[in-house]
Design an enzyme around this catalytic site. Structure first.
Site, PDB file in Angstrom:
ATOM      1  N   PRO A  81       0.793  -1.281  -0.193  1.00 34.95           N
ATOM      2  CA  PRO A  81      -0.194  -0.139   0.118  1.00 34.95           C
ATOM      3  C   PRO A  81       0.548   1.651   0.259  1.00 34.95           C
ATOM      4  CG  PRO A  81       0.192  -0.957   2.133  1.00 34.95           C
ATOM      5  CD  PRO A  81       0.964  -1.908   1.184  1.00 34.95           C
ATOM      6  N   ALA A  83       0.570   5.567  -0.399  1.00 36.91           N
ATOM      7  CA  ALA A  83      -0.844   6.557  -0.311  1.00 36.91           C
ATOM      8  C   ALA A  83      -0.623   7.429  -1.872  1.00 36.91           C
ATOM      9  CB  ALA A  83      -0.710   7.359   0.777  1.00 36.91           C
ATOM     10  N   SER A 110      -4.430   1.181  -0.467  1.00 33.54           N
ATOM     11  CA  SER A 110      -3.668   1.964   0.682  1.00 33.54           C
ATOM     12  C   SER A 110      -4.995   3.029   1.157  1.00 33.54           C
ATOM     13  CB  SER A 110      -2.544   3.186   0.607  1.00 33.54           C
ATOM     14  OG  SER A 110      -2.719   4.310   1.604  1.00 33.54           O
ATOM     15  N   GLN A 132      -5.424  -1.744   3.385  1.00 32.91           N
ATOM     16  CA  GLN A 132      -5.149  -1.170   4.173  1.00 32.91           C
ATOM     17  C   GLN A 132      -5.896  -0.541   4.939  1.00 32.91           C
ATOM     18  OE1 GLN A 132      -3.205   1.978   4.369  1.00 32.91           O
ATOM     19  NE2 GLN A 132      -2.918   1.579   5.962  1.00 32.91           N
ATOM     20  N   TYR A 134      -5.914   2.512   8.264  1.00 30.76           N
ATOM     21  CA  TYR A 134      -5.627   3.357   8.909  1.00 30.76           C
ATOM     22  C   TYR A 134      -6.845   3.523   9.838  1.00 30.76           C
ATOM     23  CZ  TYR A 134      -1.037   4.958   6.952  1.00 30.76           C
ATOM     24  OH  TYR A 134      -0.130   4.641   6.878  1.00 30.76           O
ATOM     25  N   THR A 160      -2.462  -0.794   9.467  1.00 28.91           N
ATOM     26  CA  THR A 160      -1.105  -0.727  10.260  1.00 28.91           C
ATOM     27  C   THR A 160      -1.226  -0.473  11.398  1.00 28.91           C
ATOM     28  OG1 THR A 160      -0.661  -0.235   7.084  1.00 28.91           O
ATOM     29  CG2 THR A 160       0.787   1.286   8.631  1.00 28.91           C
ATOM     30  N   ARG A 169       9.491  13.231   8.681  1.00 27.39           N
ATOM     31  CA  ARG A 169      10.385  12.992   7.495  1.00 27.39           C
ATOM     32  C   ARG A 169      10.541  14.293   7.028  1.00 27.39           C
ATOM     33  NH1 ARG A 169       4.861   9.327   4.939  1.00 27.39           N
ATOM     34  NH2 ARG A 169       4.883   8.021   7.464  1.00 27.39           N
ATOM     35  N   LYS A 230       0.183  -5.217   9.593  1.00 24.58           N
ATOM     36  CA  LYS A 230       1.430  -4.390   9.155  1.00 24.58           C
ATOM     37  C   LYS A 230       2.669  -3.445  10.034  1.00 24.58           C
ATOM     38  CE  LYS A 230       2.222  -1.997   4.940  1.00 24.58           C
ATOM     39  NZ  LYS A 230       2.625  -0.870   5.069  1.00 24.58           N
ATOM     40  N   HIS A 254       7.201   0.143   7.404  1.00 22.04           N
ATOM     41  CA  HIS A 254       7.246   1.356   6.537  1.00 22.04           C
ATOM     42  C   HIS A 254       8.056   2.310   5.205  1.00 22.04           C
ATOM     43  CE1 HIS A 254       3.128   3.585   7.150  1.00 22.04           C
ATOM     44  NE2 HIS A 254       3.471   4.423   6.325  1.00 22.04           N
ATOM     45  N   ASP A 285       8.048  -6.642   3.976  1.00 27.76           N
ATOM     46  CA  ASP A 285       8.502  -5.767   3.263  1.00 27.76           C
ATOM     47  C   ASP A 285       9.397  -4.613   3.596  1.00 27.76           C
ATOM     48  OD1 ASP A 285       7.212  -3.019   4.347  1.00 27.76           O
ATOM     49  OD2 ASP A 285       5.383  -3.547   3.590  1.00 27.76           O
ATOM     50  N   GLY A 286       9.773  -3.691   2.646  1.00 27.13           N
ATOM     51  CA  GLY A 286      11.061  -2.793   2.770  1.00 27.13           C
ATOM     52  C   GLY A 286      12.195  -2.958   2.003  1.00 27.13           C
ATOM     53  N   ARG A 289      14.584  -5.036  -3.840  1.00 31.31           N
ATOM     54  CA  ARG A 289      14.917  -5.112  -5.276  1.00 31.31           C
ATOM     55  C   ARG A 289      14.886  -5.259  -5.857  1.00 31.31           C
ATOM     56  NH1 ARG A 289      12.457  -2.118  -2.249  1.00 31.31           N
ATOM     57  NH2 ARG A 289      13.531   0.459  -1.855  1.00 31.31           N
TER      58      ARG A 289
HETATM   59  C1  LIG Z   1       5.212   7.354  -0.495  1.00 30.86           C
HETATM   60  C2  LIG Z   1       4.635   5.572   0.619  1.00 30.86           C
HETATM   61  C3  LIG Z   1       4.095   5.686   0.397  1.00 30.86           C
HETATM   62  C4  LIG Z   1       2.964   4.975   2.009  1.00 30.86           C
HETATM   63  N1  LIG Z   1       1.973   5.351   2.252  1.00 30.86           N
HETATM   64  C5  LIG Z   1       1.227   4.073   3.164  1.00 30.86           C
HETATM   65  C6  LIG Z   1      -0.109   3.819   3.364  1.00 30.86           C
HETATM   66  O1  LIG Z   1      -0.416   4.578   2.962  1.00 30.86           O
HETATM   67  N2  LIG Z   1      -0.129   2.990   4.459  1.00 30.86           N
HETATM   68  C7  LIG Z   1       0.390   1.807   4.393  1.00 30.86           C
HETATM   69  O2  LIG Z   1       0.507   1.121   5.462  1.00 30.86           O
HETATM   70  N3  LIG Z   1       2.200   1.945   4.759  1.00 30.86           N
HETATM   71  C8  LIG Z   1       2.638   3.056   3.589  1.00 30.86           C
HETATM   72  N4  LIG Z   1       3.436   2.521   2.974  1.00 30.86           N
HETATM   73  C9  LIG Z   1       4.582   1.524   3.368  1.00 30.86           C
HETATM   74  C10 LIG Z   1       4.564   0.504   2.112  1.00 30.86           C
HETATM   75  O3  LIG Z   1       3.689   0.116   2.348  1.00 30.86           O
HETATM   76  C11 LIG Z   1       5.372   0.023   2.865  1.00 30.86           C
HETATM   77  O4  LIG Z   1       6.277  -1.156   3.865  1.00 30.86           O
HETATM   78  C12 LIG Z   1       7.319   0.327   2.201  1.00 30.86           C
HETATM   79  O5  LIG Z   1       7.080   0.876   1.339  1.00 30.86           O
HETATM   80  C13 LIG Z   1       7.742  -0.732   1.759  1.00 30.86           C
HETATM   81  O6  LIG Z   1       9.866  -0.055   1.527  1.00 30.86           O
HETATM   82  P1  LIG Z   1       9.486  -0.328  -0.026  1.00 30.86           P
HETATM   83  O7  LIG Z   1       9.392   0.729  -0.106  1.00 30.86           O
HETATM   84  O8  LIG Z   1      11.200  -0.331   0.206  1.00 30.86           O
HETATM   85  O9  LIG Z   1       9.166  -1.433  -0.951  1.00 30.86           O
HETATM   86  C14 LIG Z   1       4.235   3.445   1.947  1.00 30.86           C
HETATM   87  C15 LIG Z   1       5.455   3.948   1.485  1.00 30.86           C
HETATM   88  C16 LIG Z   1       5.757   5.349   0.439  1.00 30.86           C
HETATM   89  C17 LIG Z   1       7.007   5.237   0.281  1.00 30.86           C
END
Ligand SMILES: Cc1cc2nc3c(=O)[nH]c(=O)nc-3n(C[C@H](O)[C@H](O)[C@H](O)COP(=O)(O)O)c2cc1C
Length: 359
Positions: A81, A83, A110, A132, A134, A160, A169, A230, A254, A285-286, A289
């Site tokens: 997810p 946003a 999201s 997802q 909130y 989440t 940030r 999550k 996140h 996740d995270g 690549r």
């Molecule tokens: C721009 C952006 C917006 C995100 N928005 C949400 C969100 O709305 N809800 C959520 O649970 N996680 C959000 N995340 C976290 C992602 O779901 C995920 O945990 C994370 O991007 C994984 O890391 P990666 O970008 O390295 O793959 C967001 C991440 C990014 C980069």
């Protein structure tokens, strides 16, 4: 990448996306919290694990296909997810949903989607998807999101839990980033009663910071859909999630955007897998690549991974087609990495296929 060469990997798409996005949105999508230690470590940590491939296994027939909470997917990589995707490209979440469907995988939508969950579902009706969640201070907004997900065929709710407040940030603080006026986030508009422009910090201010495990249990009891948690990083919380009824856990920080200085997700994965002990599916996740990163995560006990920025870079660089291409590239890389590890399918990956770098 030089000249007109076609992008061949996620890093190529990241460079293309950086060229396509204005500074404010780019900082929002790319950035992390604080000194961005965790943001960097999410990627670097995969370099601290090595694969242990096995030879002379018949890999003449291979497939990356698997299932996640019973939904069939073409590979163990799902769309995380993310946003406000219309900020990356006008194709937005609807384009991302079609890209995921074309690549045969599942998208987690999201709560801060720029397209209503109902319309995301309608854009790729046959594909599996998760919502997802909130939890808003205005419980009516939360309830409406869950009800919409249930009505529109979403297969699970991923709550989440790592964002009761927005992380610090600093790229957004410096750029003064606000969600622009022309971009509406239906859930946020409902929560404030108008679609006025908002900073990310204001948006997170609408969420319920008093949420506890009891609320999770109520959510589980109140919805027919399976609930995933999550944003878990410890064995203790992995255990609590299961005890309170979660059917899945996503090990996640996140994308390095919340608490800086926590473990890279791949390093936190083993302790959560051990604590959950087969009672639920564990995802991470995270920093994913590469296809080899996915195989590393499978060997450490993940059912599948989610990717946030990689498909988002594809969307920013080339709309729906770009996102689809990134997902297909990753699927090809996963299939190849599995084959070269001597694993015809994801189910053949074992803990013996990975080791910690000792040097
Ligand atoms: C721009 C952006 C917006 C995100 N928005 C949400 C969100 O709305 N809800 C959520 O649970 N996680 C959000 N995340 C976290 C992602 O779901 C995920 O945990 C994370 O991007 C994984 O890391 P990666 O970008 O390295 O793959 C967001 C991440 C990014 C980069």
């Amino acid at each position: 990448m030089s000249g007109s060469a076609e992008p061949v990997n996620v890093a190529d798409y990241e460079r293309l996306a950086a060229g396509a996005l204005d500074a404010g949105p780019l900082g929002y999508f790319a950035g992390g919290a604080g000194d961005e230690r965790t943001l960097r470590d999410n990627v670097e940590a995969f370099g601290r694990w090595q694969l242990r491939p096995r030879m002379l296994v018949d890999i003449s027939e291979t497939s990356a296909a698997t299932s996640v909470l019973g939904a069939e997917v073409s590979m163990p990589l799902l769309v995380a997810p993310v946003a406000i995707q219309e900020l990356a490209h006008p194709d937005g979440e609807a384009g991302m949903a079609r890209a995921a469907a074309a690549a045969g995988t599942l998208m987690c939508v999201s709560s801060f989607s720029t397209t209503a969950p109902r319309d995301v579902a309608a854009s790729a009706p046959d594909a599996p998807r998760w919502m997802q969640l909130y939890c808003f201070r205005d419980a009516g907004v939360t309830r409406a999101l869950v009800a919409e997900a249930e009505e529109c065929g979403y297969r699970a709710i991923a709550v989440t839990v790592d964002a009761p407040r927005a992380g610090r940030r600093e790229r957004d603080l410096r750029s003064g980033f606000v969600v622009p006026e022309e971009i509406t986030v239906p859930a946020l508009a409902k929560a404030v009663g108008s679609d006025r422009p908002m900073t990310i910090f204001e948006a997170f201010g609408l969420l319920d910071a008093a949420l506890t495990w009891d609320d999770l249990e109520r959510l589980v009891a109140g919805s027919p859909l399976p609930v995933l948690v999550k944003g878990v990083l410890t064995a203790e919380d992995g255990r609590l999630a299961i005890e309170h009824g979660a059917k899945g856990v996503v090990v996640s920080n996140h994308g390095g955007r919340q608490l800086d200085g926590v473990a890279a997700s791949i390093d936190a994965l083993p302790e959560v897998v051990e604590a959950v002990d087969g009672r639920a599916e564990v995802f991470m996740d995270g920093g994913v690549r590469r296809g080899t990163d996915v195989v590393t995560a499978l060997a450490l006990g993940a059912r599948a991974v989610l990717a946030g920025r990689p498909p988002l870079w594809g969307l920013a660089a080339g709309g729906q087609a770009g996102a689809q291409r990134v997902l297909e590239l990753l699927r090809d890389e996963i299939t190849l990495a599995l084959a070269l590890c001597g694993c015809p399918t994801p189910a053949d990956v074992t803990p013996e296929h990975v080791q910690r770098v000792t040097r």
